[in-house]
Each structure stands twice: as structure tokens, then as C-alpha cells.
Design an enzyme around this catalytic site. Sequence first.
Site, mmCIF file in Angstrom:
data_model
loop_
_atom_site.group_PDB
_atom_site.id
_atom_site.type_symbol
_atom_site.label_atom_id
_atom_site.label_comp_id
_atom_site.label_asym_id
_atom_site.label_seq_id
_atom_site.Cartn_x
_atom_site.Cartn_y
_atom_site.Cartn_z
ATOM 1 N N ASP A 92 0.851 -1.188 0.000
ATOM 2 C CA ASP A 92 0.000 0.000 0.000
ATOM 3 C C ASP A 92 0.886 1.236 0.000
ATOM 4 O O ASP A 92 1.996 1.214 0.532
ATOM 5 C CB ASP A 92 -0.910 0.015 1.229
ATOM 6 C CG ASP A 92 -2.047 -0.990 1.148
ATOM 7 O OD1 ASP A 92 -2.442 -1.351 0.028
ATOM 8 O OD2 ASP A 92 -2.545 -1.406 2.207
ATOM 9 N N ASP A 139 -7.095 -1.285 -4.546
ATOM 10 C CA ASP A 139 -8.171 -0.896 -3.628
ATOM 11 C C ASP A 139 -9.089 0.142 -4.268
ATOM 12 O O ASP A 139 -10.311 0.097 -4.089
ATOM 13 C CB ASP A 139 -7.595 -0.339 -2.326
ATOM 14 C CG ASP A 139 -6.755 -1.349 -1.560
ATOM 15 O OD1 ASP A 139 -7.028 -2.562 -1.673
ATOM 16 O OD2 ASP A 139 -5.823 -0.919 -0.859
#
EC number: 3.4.23.36
Length: 166
Positions: free
Chosen positions: A123, A141
Amino acid sequence: MSKLAQKSGLVWLWLSLLLLVVDFASKTLVVSSMAYQESINLLPVFSITYVHNYGAAYSFLSDAGGWQRWFLSAIAIAISGLLVWWLKRLPATNKVLCAAYSLVLAGAIGNLYDRIAYGYVIDFIHVFYKNSHFPVFNVADCAICIGAALLLFDAFTGESPKEHKA
């Protein structure tokens, strides 16, 4: 490409492939150019922050001891299979649902790759305001969230999905 693929929602897999390339390239760029937990502020409310997520959304299950890697991978594989099956049954002209399924598929596969290859998801997109921080996320995401929003949009405004008969 077969006639079935040309008439079914499977032609929308180009969108999944495009998002997978963007997701993989962005993660590769971050990993190759930043140290773990390094943060580069770009705007007063946005930074690139390299972190590992061992769990699901909001780091749910991240401290579960390792079993979550395979559990979440199995869920992603099952959902991906279901989405491909739904795409095959949808007419390609059902643009909102085909785009939604393709986006969610790309996100599921993008995070699945990380989870299997590394044991965690990479991330790096960090949005915040003053002392309020949204959990760090990635392109996969974003694809999942946009796909989910399109599914909700279609649920409230679209027609019932019509199955494609070959």
C-alpha cells in the site's frame, strides 16, 4: 477471440488488464524507489507512504498470525472466478455492470498477487487531514471501491441484469 467472448461481458477484461498493469507498475515503482515506511508528502493532504498490509481493508486481521494470508487469498480466488462467470453471462452492452465487475476483478487479482508473492499487500496512497488519517491503500483498492460504487449505482438506477444466451 471467440464469438462468445465478443458478445459477452468478457470483452471488458481489457479494463481488468489495464488496471492490473497500472497497479503492478505503481507498486513496483514504490518498492524500487522508497524504503519501507518512507513517506513523500506531495500535498498538504496527500502523500506516498510505503507500507505492508498483512490483513484486509483497514488492516483487518493483520495480527491474526499468518492464516489470514491464505484465507483472504482463497476468498479473492473465489470472488475472481465468480466475477469472470458473471461477465461471461452478461451482454457486453451492459456497460455499468461489466465495468464494475472488471474493476473489482482487477483489484482482487492485484491484491491477490501481492498476498501470494509477498505475504502482504503493498500500500502507498496516503490521504489525511491534520491528525485524521485514512488507511493507506493502493490502485487495486481504488479499483475495488469504484467497482463497488458502480454496483450500487446500477442497483439503484439500472435494469435487472439480463443473462446472455449463447
